[in-house]
Enzyme design. Sequence first.
Site, PDB file in Angstrom:
ATOM      1  N   SER A 200      -9.960  -0.329   7.383  1.00 47.91           N
ATOM      2  CA  SER A 200      -9.406  -0.160   6.041  1.00 47.91           C
ATOM      3  C   SER A 200      -8.736  -1.354   5.385  1.00 47.91           C
ATOM      4  O   SER A 200      -8.377  -1.268   4.227  1.00 47.91           O
ATOM      5  CB  SER A 200      -8.421   1.011   6.048  1.00 47.91           C
ATOM      6  OG  SER A 200      -9.127   2.212   6.260  1.00 47.91           O
TER       7      SER A 200
ATOM      8  N   SER B  66      -9.642   2.142   3.279  1.00 44.53           N
ATOM      9  CA  SER B  66      -8.767   2.894   2.399  1.00 44.53           C
ATOM     10  C   SER B  66      -7.822   2.004   1.585  1.00 44.53           C
ATOM     11  O   SER B  66      -7.183   2.494   0.657  1.00 44.53           O
ATOM     12  CB  SER B  66      -7.937   3.895   3.201  1.00 44.53           C
ATOM     13  OG  SER B  66      -7.169   3.224   4.156  1.00 44.53           O
TER      14      SER B  66
ATOM     15  N   LYS C 178       0.859  -1.197   0.000  1.00 45.47           N
ATOM     16  CA  LYS C 178       0.000   0.000   0.000  1.00 45.47           C
ATOM     17  C   LYS C 178       0.894   1.245   0.000  1.00 45.47           C
ATOM     18  O   LYS C 178       1.939   1.263   0.676  1.00 45.47           O
ATOM     19  CB  LYS C 178      -0.869  -0.035   1.258  1.00 45.47           C
ATOM     20  CG  LYS C 178      -1.881   1.107   1.380  1.00 45.47           C
ATOM     21  CD  LYS C 178      -2.806   0.864   2.589  1.00 45.47           C
ATOM     22  CE  LYS C 178      -3.834   1.971   2.744  1.00 45.47           C
ATOM     23  NZ  LYS C 178      -4.749   1.725   3.866  1.00 45.47           N
TER      24      LYS C 178
END
Lengths: 487, 95, 484
Positions: C175, C151, C76
């Site tokens: 997330s 997210s 990420k």
Amino acid sequence: MSHSGNWEVVIGLEVHVQLATESKIFSGTSTRTGDEPNRHASLIDLGLPGTLPVVNKEAIRNAIRFGLAVNADIARRSVFERKNYFYPDLPKGYQTTQLAEPIVGAGEVVVRLEDGTEKTVRIHHAHLEEDAGKSLHEAFSDYMGHGQTGIDLNRAGTPLIEIVSEPDMSGAEDAVAFARKLHSIVTSLGICDGDMSQGNMRFDVNISVRRPGEPLGTRTETKNLNSFRFMEKAIALEVARQIDVLEDGGEIVQETRLYNGETNTARSMRTKEDANDYRYFPCPDLLPVMVSEAEIQALRDELPELPDARKARYMERYQLSDYDADLLSGSIATARYFEAAAEHGGDAKLAANWVMGELAAKLNSEDKDIADSPVSAEQLGQLILRLKDGTISSKIAKQVFEACWNGEGDPDAIIEAKGLKQMSDSGELEKIVDQVIADSPAQVEDYRNADDAKRKKKIGFFVGQVMKATQGKANPQQVNQLLQEKL
Amino acid sequence: MAIDSKVVARAAHLARLRVDDSETAELSARLNDILGMVDQLQQADVDQVEPLAHPLEVSQPLRDDRVTEPDVRDKVLPLAPASEDGCFLVPRVIE
Amino acid sequence: MHEKTLTELKAGLQARDFSSRELTEHFLDRIKRRDGELNSFITVTEEQALRQADAADQAIAAGDHRLLTGLPIAHKDIFCTEDVRTSCGSRMLDNFIAPYTATAVEKMAHEGAVMLGKTNMDEFAMGSSNETSFYGPVKNPWDTERVPGGSSGGAAASLAARLAPGATGTDTGGSIRQPAALNGVTGLKPTYGRVSRWGMIAFASSLDQAGPLGLSAADCALMLQAMAGHDDKDSTCLNEPVDDYLGALDQSVDGLKIGVPEEFFPENLDGAIADNAREAMRELEKQGAKLVKLSLPSIKLSVPAYYVIAPAEASSNLSRFDGVRFGYRCENPTDLEDLYKRSRSEGFGAEVKRRILVGTYALSAGYYDAYYKRAQKVRRLIRDDFSRAFKDVDVIMGPTSPETAFKLGAKADDPVNMYMADVFTIAVNLAGLPALSMPSGFVNGLPAGTQVIGNYFQEGRILNVAHRYQMATDWHQQAPGGFA
């Protein structure tokens, strides 16, 4: 300017003490100074994204040591908080400090005033925090017609203890005495180098005035004073200003002021906005610091000699007066010098006199610290030895001291080189005394006609002549004796 | 807890965010929605409860006082939008 | 190769069925060809990946097999990766080439992982739909008109689309778990303090945790094994020994007590979602687990508490983005105030600004007690509810998300509605517990996930539960038609 009536001055101090640790409080970066900008600013100090603080054990221990030295409560649990505001020398946009749960609680310091009385100044608390970087305003190129400021973050993250006093001081004398005492304590503890010119200790003074019996007046803050002399002057200036304003019917505005030592003026700091809201909250990257009884006791057991204890020791062991002992024990640099000189010279009283007298005068006149004295403690000790064993007189000693100060070598070498040995050979001396007497018949007559009281004074003329003839090398007592016999 | 444009302006200034007049109204409305939801907190009976800052109640580990970080200036200064003579540059600040 | 799980690929590499180079090229190629439809990657590190693959192949040839040797992983874009852009999904860091690498990524690299690239995410991890990214929204590979959740939307989408066999994410309020559920993959948030946060750009420091996303619980166990562990650069990272997650996978769940909080099945919950979760739990009952009804009354305040604490911490964490030392700076600042305000206003997107303002407000003078302090007290109540529950049960289960993937733009004007997407996941972050989401079927043709929450440091246990479930079902093996 004269002021009407009685005004009471109320002063509180906030003192920032830079801890002399190897590394910073929240990162393992060197705290060394004097290098090029940003050579001691790690990823953490720069506040780069993803970086996290880790707490320096020694900073905690130093804070505890300070707390113990001022008889304060040591918090078993203390918490670091974030003080949020924007400024270029504050890389994270917040300063990690302590607020609700500081590591050191209420304590006190006893100071000795000029008149010999003692005053207790209470400490509200002391807490740990990180220092900010530095803004350099000169010599950067312009950009689009605007000047630029350079940011050096070497200092960012240096551990500080902030000591907050109660508003117990009533004038410059109290404040300076308190400041000096704190300086003495932190240097004796070894937690701070105490070099004020380097900013190791910085003082913020909160000042307000009031008529006796009235509630506290509005206070102003004068920031970042880094010398005792400046503190004294800044206080005097601000007190006068406040009284002027109030006597003219005006009001004191709560503000922060900057004092300029060179011009002896102060001005209001340009406030960026009205009172900042720092939005303190416990730093979520750090956990509460827990300290055990055992750790505190261990630190207490290994505390070095503190100024009060040292003073008591001087009074007892060296038979110094309260005043002398206070002065000599006041700074660890002075204390060390004095003790070394006393040791070498074998006479504490003489050492005390010289350190507080000649040495202090010379240091003052050249604005030097005792640490930078060209005459070392050993050298002074040697001088004292020669005084004691009669090799030189005290007048000559002053000469030798001066020469030593100017780098002409050790006292013994100087005495030898300049032939300053006190003349104690009676035969030689007698001849000179006779000569002087023979050369001044009028004064001799005058002396012989005078009564005892006047004689004491008039003999001084002859003593002077003899000393002149011997270039000061005669032993004054001997000279006196001989003259009295012969006249 | 009503948020009006003054409150928004103050918070924006503290956070160094620029909020244009055109944005203020919408922002106030949004923030009021959020705070309306958040106001449910007032229902809770928390008088006798201590705040919980970290889920696991442990204490701060302490690090030895040693220099472990190297000089990284040559690595990080190039990341700066403006720098000169080893310093980060910002528009002139007057104290 | 992209149909295989990480575990299978590892076996394949060890058996020399293919090389890491071939494997890596395969995924890089898929990314090139298909990611345009999803936008799940912000940066693809092709050169570095191939170099790492070659190095892995050499290691394998020399008999050096570590946990992840030769396996391609997508990280990420919230993790700092040295010499590679680390944007956090924001214009503020679009030009930020990180000067160091996050511990979690470093540990995986040390175990031989190959980095495919940095995945797209909601800006500064603030969002539940991956629509706030400066680099544009990520599409859900199951229906590209829908969101992948957030997210960690890019991570979950790339996994589901088989563009990467393993991925890392972060979870502050759900997330990792929520996008995992919306994409039909498995995602785990470890206990707070299990994985180091060094190098992980901070959103809400007391809630953030890094974790793995994979096609199976076994894959997650493999990745977690590499990521977990003490790091003295992170004061909040605990010095707890790392369990043998892989070894614990096959434990029997006979006698396992599963707590079912009534608050996870509220009146207004979509019936199909509720049924989906109940079905998943029934599967475990078949294996001998027992369901225990319970109540976590304070959980209903978890969303309000979170939406004070997280923005408050974020408002402070994001102050370092000021245009001075790195990142975005506005053009021609006229003075310092202008530098700050324009750099920050131009660098941050709307949701980030909103949350900074909420957080600033919550911490400001006069409101601190009513908001921040009160929220932290509620946090303790929530934590205590869970502690009490775990005295009687081994794990707690329920639906991960109250809904399946919604349409892009559907919640654009309604932040509060968006926040409700995290209603089942948020309490876990407040309490700091480990939890995962495992794919449990489809609702209206879209993936649904079931959450398994464990007690502190019980990652092994919850992975075991998910693994046993996955041994008896095949939801986790389903891939979206267009990407199979």
